[in-house]
Design a protein around this motif. Structure first.
Motif, short mmCIF file in Angstrom:
data_model
loop_
_atom_site.label_atom_id
_atom_site.label_comp_id
_atom_site.label_asym_id
_atom_site.label_seq_id
_atom_site.Cartn_x
_atom_site.Cartn_y
_atom_site.Cartn_z
N ILE A 1 12.81 -1.13 -3.63
CA ILE A 1 12.67 -0.89 -2.20
C ILE A 1 11.54 -1.75 -1.63
CG2 ILE A 1 12.00 0.85 -0.47
CD1 ILE A 1 13.43 2.93 -2.29
N THR A 2 10.43 -1.79 -2.35
CA THR A 2 9.29 -2.61 -1.93
C THR A 2 9.70 -4.08 -1.83
OG1 THR A 2 7.76 -1.06 -2.99
CG2 THR A 2 6.92 -3.26 -2.47
N ASP B 1 11.06 1.91 -10.97
CA ASP B 1 11.92 0.75 -10.71
C ASP B 1 12.56 0.81 -9.32
OD1 ASP B 1 11.33 -0.29 -13.20
OD2 ASP B 1 13.21 0.38 -14.13
N SER B 2 13.01 2.00 -8.92
CA SER B 2 13.63 2.10 -7.60
C SER B 2 12.60 1.90 -6.49
CB SER B 2 14.36 3.44 -7.44
OG SER B 2 13.44 4.52 -7.44
N ILE B 3 11.38 2.39 -6.68
CA ILE B 3 10.32 2.16 -5.69
C ILE B 3 10.03 0.67 -5.59
CG2 ILE B 3 7.85 2.49 -5.23
CD1 ILE B 3 8.17 5.34 -6.41
N ASN C 1 0.83 -1.21 0.00
CA ASN C 1 0.00 0.00 0.00
C ASN C 1 0.86 1.26 0.00
OD1 ASN C 1 -2.45 -1.32 -0.11
ND2 ASN C 1 -2.71 -1.36 2.12
N VAL C 2 1.99 1.21 0.70
CA VAL C 2 2.91 2.35 0.69
C VAL C 2 3.46 2.53 -0.73
CG1 VAL C 2 5.13 3.21 1.55
CG2 VAL C 2 3.51 2.13 3.12
N ARG C 3 3.78 1.41 -1.40
CA ARG C 3 4.26 1.49 -2.78
C ARG C 3 3.19 2.12 -3.67
NH1 ARG C 3 4.60 -3.91 -5.84
NH2 ARG C 3 2.38 -3.61 -5.60
N LYS C 4 1.94 1.70 -3.49
CA LYS C 4 0.85 2.24 -4.30
C LYS C 4 0.71 3.75 -4.09
CE LYS C 4 -3.50 1.19 -3.39
NZ LYS C 4 -4.75 0.43 -3.25
N ASP C 5 0.83 4.19 -2.83
CA ASP C 5 0.76 5.62 -2.54
C ASP C 5 1.90 6.38 -3.20
OD1 ASP C 5 -1.49 5.13 -1.03
OD2 ASP C 5 -0.43 5.21 0.91
N ALA C 6 3.10 5.78 -3.18
CA ALA C 6 4.26 6.43 -3.82
C ALA C 6 4.04 6.54 -5.33
CB ALA C 6 5.53 5.65 -3.52
N MET C 7 3.48 5.51 -5.92
CA MET C 7 3.21 5.54 -7.37
C MET C 7 2.16 6.61 -7.70
SD MET C 7 5.18 3.39 -8.83
CE MET C 7 5.96 1.80 -8.78
N ARG D 1 12.60 -5.31 -1.29
CA ARG D 1 13.50 -5.48 -0.15
C ARG D 1 12.71 -5.59 1.16
NH1 ARG D 1 16.99 -1.03 -0.62
NH2 ARG D 1 15.90 0.05 1.03
N TYR D 2 11.69 -4.74 1.32
CA TYR D 2 10.88 -4.79 2.54
C TYR D 2 9.99 -6.03 2.60
CZ TYR D 2 12.40 -0.32 4.35
OH TYR D 2 13.17 0.67 4.88
N VAL D 3 9.47 -6.47 1.46
CA VAL D 3 8.67 -7.70 1.43
C VAL D 3 9.55 -8.88 1.81
CG1 VAL D 3 7.46 -9.30 -0.11
CG2 VAL D 3 6.90 -6.87 -0.16
N LYS D 4 10.79 -8.90 1.33
CA LYS D 4 11.72 -9.97 1.69
C LYS D 4 12.02 -9.92 3.20
CE LYS D 4 16.22 -12.03 0.68
NZ LYS D 4 16.12 -12.76 1.90
N ALA D 5 12.14 -8.71 3.75
CA ALA D 5 12.38 -8.58 5.19
C ALA D 5 11.21 -9.17 5.99
CB ALA D 5 12.60 -7.12 5.57
N VAL D 6 9.99 -8.93 5.54
CA VAL D 6 8.81 -9.50 6.22
C VAL D 6 8.85 -11.03 6.10
CG1 VAL D 6 6.29 -9.67 6.20
CG2 VAL D 6 7.37 -7.44 5.96
N ASP D 7 9.19 -11.54 4.91
CA ASP D 7 9.30 -12.99 4.73
C ASP D 7 10.33 -13.60 5.68
OD1 ASP D 7 7.35 -13.30 2.78
OD2 ASP D 7 8.74 -12.98 1.12
N ASP D 8 11.45 -12.91 5.85
CA ASP D 8 12.49 -13.38 6.77
C ASP D 8 11.98 -13.40 8.21
OD1 ASP D 8 14.16 -13.67 4.61
OD2 ASP D 8 15.29 -11.82 4.98
N LEU D 9 11.23 -12.35 8.59
CA LEU D 9 10.66 -12.30 9.93
C LEU D 9 9.67 -13.45 10.15
CD1 LEU D 9 9.97 -8.47 10.28
CD2 LEU D 9 11.59 -9.80 11.63
N ILE D 10 8.85 -13.73 9.15
CA ILE D 10 7.88 -14.83 9.24
C ILE D 10 8.62 -16.15 9.42
CG2 ILE D 10 6.17 -16.18 7.95
CD1 ILE D 10 5.34 -13.54 6.58
N LYS D 11 9.64 -16.35 8.62
CA LYS D 11 10.39 -17.61 8.68
C LYS D 11 11.04 -17.78 10.07
CE LYS D 11 14.11 -20.13 6.46
NZ LYS D 11 15.38 -19.98 5.82
#
Length: 169
Positions: free
Chosen positions: A147-148, A142-144, A118-124, A150-160
């Motif tokens: 970044i998105t 592309d840069s947005i 949702n943050v990505r959508k707001d930035a777009m 990277r943060y999704v991967k961070a959430v996946d790592d937290l879940i794991k």
């Protein structure tokens, strides 16, 4: 996006993992003289051993209110009141309960990923308000997206990590 990650971490901290952790009481609200008040504002929480929490209210007259709030919460622990403090004995978790909590962790993580997107959508949408040349706009998009990702991967790592912690006996 950092705020979304912080919310996911806070939510994970409030989950019971079989060890005593004062953070599982963070979201409990106590009806104290008719006002919903966070438990940590009314009492101190000590961890005397790996399977026990001791809640000591600052005002002994609020002991019953604190006990009632813990009973009504969804942490699944029965409080033992000795007149001065409340003892919470954390029972060992069954394999079924571990799997159930692991599913809950996955759902919380998905909610975090949705917040990041949702943050990505707001930035777009903000990019649409400005008049950029096509190549600059593409670079920004592309840069947005990077970044998105990277943060999704961070959430996946937290879940794991949290799921592994829950499944550990």
């Amino acid at each position: 996006m950092k705020k979304a990650i912080n919310v996911v971490v806070e939510n994970f901290n409030t989950m019971r993992t079989g060890r005593a952790n004062p953070a599982i009481l963070d979201k409990i609200m106590v009806d104290y003289y008719g006002v919903p008040t966070p438990l940590k504002s009314l009492a101190s929480v000590a961890v005397p051993d790996a399977s026990t929490l001791i809640v000591s209210p600052f005002d002994r007259s609020g002991l019953r209110d604190v006990e009632k709030a813990i009973l009504e919460s969804d942490i699944g622990i029965n409080p033992n009141n000795d007149g001065e403090k409340i003892r919470l004995n954390i029972p060992p978790m069954t394999q079924d309960r571990r799997k159930e909590l692991s599913k809950k962790v996955s759902k919380m993580g998905e909610d975090g990923k949705v917040a990041v997107r949702n943050v990505r959508k707001d930035a777009m949408k903000r990019l649409d308000k400005h008049d950029f040349p096509k190549d600059s706009r593409k670079d920004l998009e592309d840069s947005i997206q990077k970044i998105t990702d990277r943060y999704v991967k961070a959430v996946d790592d937290l879940i794991k990590t949290k799921s592994e912690e829950l499944m550990k006996v």
